[in-house]
Design an enzyme around this catalytic site. Structure first.
Site, short mmCIF file in Angstrom:
data_model
loop_
_atom_site.label_atom_id
_atom_site.label_comp_id
_atom_site.label_asym_id
_atom_site.label_seq_id
_atom_site.Cartn_x
_atom_site.Cartn_y
_atom_site.Cartn_z
N LEU A 10 75.64 -75.08 3.16
CA LEU A 10 76.30 -76.01 2.25
C LEU A 10 75.58 -77.36 2.17
O LEU A 10 76.04 -78.28 1.51
CB LEU A 10 77.76 -76.24 2.67
CG LEU A 10 78.61 -74.97 2.77
CD1 LEU A 10 80.05 -75.32 3.08
CD2 LEU A 10 78.52 -74.15 1.49
N GLY A 11 74.44 -77.47 2.83
CA GLY A 11 73.69 -78.72 2.80
C GLY A 11 72.89 -78.88 1.52
O GLY A 11 73.02 -78.08 0.58
N ASP A 34 78.02 -71.81 7.46
CA ASP A 34 78.08 -73.26 7.69
C ASP A 34 79.27 -73.53 8.60
O ASP A 34 80.01 -72.61 8.95
CB ASP A 34 78.18 -74.04 6.36
CG ASP A 34 77.54 -75.44 6.47
OD1 ASP A 34 77.95 -76.20 7.36
OD2 ASP A 34 76.64 -75.74 5.68
N ILE A 35 79.47 -74.82 8.94
CA ILE A 35 80.61 -75.15 9.81
C ILE A 35 81.88 -75.40 9.01
O ILE A 35 82.93 -75.69 9.57
CB ILE A 35 80.31 -76.35 10.74
CG1 ILE A 35 79.74 -77.53 9.94
CG2 ILE A 35 79.40 -75.95 11.88
CD1 ILE A 35 79.59 -78.81 10.76
N ARG A 36 81.79 -75.37 7.66
CA ARG A 36 82.99 -75.46 6.84
C ARG A 36 82.84 -74.49 5.67
O ARG A 36 81.74 -74.00 5.41
CB ARG A 36 83.21 -76.89 6.34
CG ARG A 36 82.09 -77.38 5.49
CD ARG A 36 82.15 -78.87 5.20
NE ARG A 36 80.87 -79.25 4.64
CZ ARG A 36 80.55 -79.19 3.35
NH1 ARG A 36 81.43 -78.76 2.47
NH2 ARG A 36 79.35 -79.54 2.92
N TYR A 140 64.43 -87.83 14.91
CA TYR A 140 64.24 -86.75 13.93
C TYR A 140 62.80 -86.22 14.00
O TYR A 140 62.57 -85.01 14.02
CB TYR A 140 64.53 -87.34 12.55
CG TYR A 140 64.44 -86.39 11.39
CD1 TYR A 140 65.37 -85.37 11.20
CD2 TYR A 140 63.43 -86.54 10.43
CE1 TYR A 140 65.30 -84.53 10.11
CE2 TYR A 140 63.35 -85.71 9.34
CZ TYR A 140 64.29 -84.71 9.18
OH TYR A 140 64.22 -83.89 8.08
N1 SER Z 1 64.48 -86.35 3.59
C1 SER Z 1 64.36 -86.38 5.01
C2 SER Z 1 64.87 -87.65 5.56
O1 SER Z 1 64.74 -88.64 4.91
C3 SER Z 1 62.92 -86.21 5.41
O2 SER Z 1 62.73 -85.00 5.98
O3 SER Z 1 65.37 -87.65 6.64
#
Ligand code: SER
Length: 315
Positions: A10-11, A34-36, A140
């Site tokens: 759902l992302g 997904d989780i929902r 990230y």
């Molecule tokens: N669109 C992503 C972000 O901005 C990049 O992988 O985190």
């Protein structure tokens, strides 16, 4: 024919990838998780609740549906990960490890996206090569580099057919992204249609790679269908379509909405992340090994974004 389990369905990517995969491989051969729950996606084909931090649950669903492929999309994006680094590690790394283990146990083909976030300030900023320094300074980025290495490890050590791309900022009019540094490049279009103005949290002159969602979806399908004998690299291929800064979006929008006005109110956290990423990555290795090609430049994408958002607003 493939039978595919998708996590994070759902992302931003998943919600459109599910529809595309179902149109290619058949509704019943794409298991959205997904989780929902989302009723539209659940009505179209199989849907299961799966939390990627629960390996047993991923295993059970993959086994029950007898899938042969997993596309692992569930993750926190860069700005959210900076706010909650420990949670980002648990979801991004824990989720990846769990899904890779299921792929190993059930012998599944495996896709997960890496990102331009896998690069850092010591990476060459222009024409960033496929193979180069990767010392990211965000949680990230640390997750993405570790993920690339882990996927290569599962291929080399266990023979799991892992494949991935380093996505740039993805732009679409269907599902908004959440918590990313490149999100401004989506927000700017909605604000252009709704208010004819936008205040950017990314500073003028800050270039990042971008891509329109249809090109991103094509790339996933093409890479997963590619002849493995041709893949020298696997995790993960540089791909990009557009290198742009906020004023480039403003100019492209002004061709359709001349009164559009762009102002700036820079967010130091996201600006810092953006400055640690490349300006323009080189996608030539992806083109050479599996034929990657983008069809949308900023002008073609802008026309379609504005048309589609206007028609949603005028419903
Ligand atoms: N669109 C992503 C972000 O901005 C990049 O992988 O985190």
């Amino acid at each position: 024919m493939k039978k595919i389990l998708v996590t994070g369905a759902l992302g931003q990517i998943g919600s459109e990838l599910i529809t595309k995969l179902r149109s290619i491989y058949g509704d019943s051969n794409v298991i959205a998780t997904d989780i929902r729950v989302d009723n539209q996606i659940a009505e179209q084909g199989p849907f299961e609740l799966v939390d990627v931090t629960d390996e047993q649950r991923i295993f059970q669903v993959a086994k029950d549906y007898q899938v042969d492929t997993v596309m692992h999309l569930a993750a926190l994006l860069s700005a959210t990960a900076e706010k909650m680094p420990k949670r980002a590690w648990d979801i991004n790394m824990g989720g990846l490890m769990n899904t890779l283990e299921v792929a190993r146990e059930l012998n599944l083909q495996f896709f997960t996206p890496s990102s331009i976030g896998a690069f850092g300030p010591s990476t060459p900023k222009d024409n960033t090569p496929q193979d180069t320094l990767q010392r990211p300074t965000t949680m990230y980025g640390v997750n993405k580099v570790s993920g690339e290495l882990l996927c290569d490890y599962y291929f080399q050590r266990f023979g799991v057919d892992t494949r991935g791309v380093r996505f740039p900022g993805l732009i679409s009019y269907v599902t908004p992204p959440g918590g990313g540094t490149t999100d401004y490049a989506v927000e700017i279009y909605y604000e252009a249609v709704n208010n004819k103005s936008y205040t950017s949290y990314i500073a003028e002159g800050t270039y990042m790679d971008m891509m329109f969602m249809p090109d991103a979806l094509d790339a996933i399908v093409q890479l997963m269908e590619a002849d493995p004998a041709k893949l020298i690299h696997r995790n993960a291929f540089n791909i990009s379509a557009i290198s742009a800064e906020p004023m480039d979006f403003a100019r492209a929008i002004q061709a359709h909405i001349p009164e559009f006005n762009l102002t700036f109110n820079v967010d130091p956290i996201r600006q810092g992340i953006a400055e640690s990423w490349p300006n323009r990555i080189d996608s030539s290795v992806a083109t050479a090994e599996w034929g990657f090609k983008a069809n949308y430049d900023i002008d073609r994408m802008t026309k379609e974004m504005l048309e589609k958002i206007s028609s949603k607003v005028n419903l």
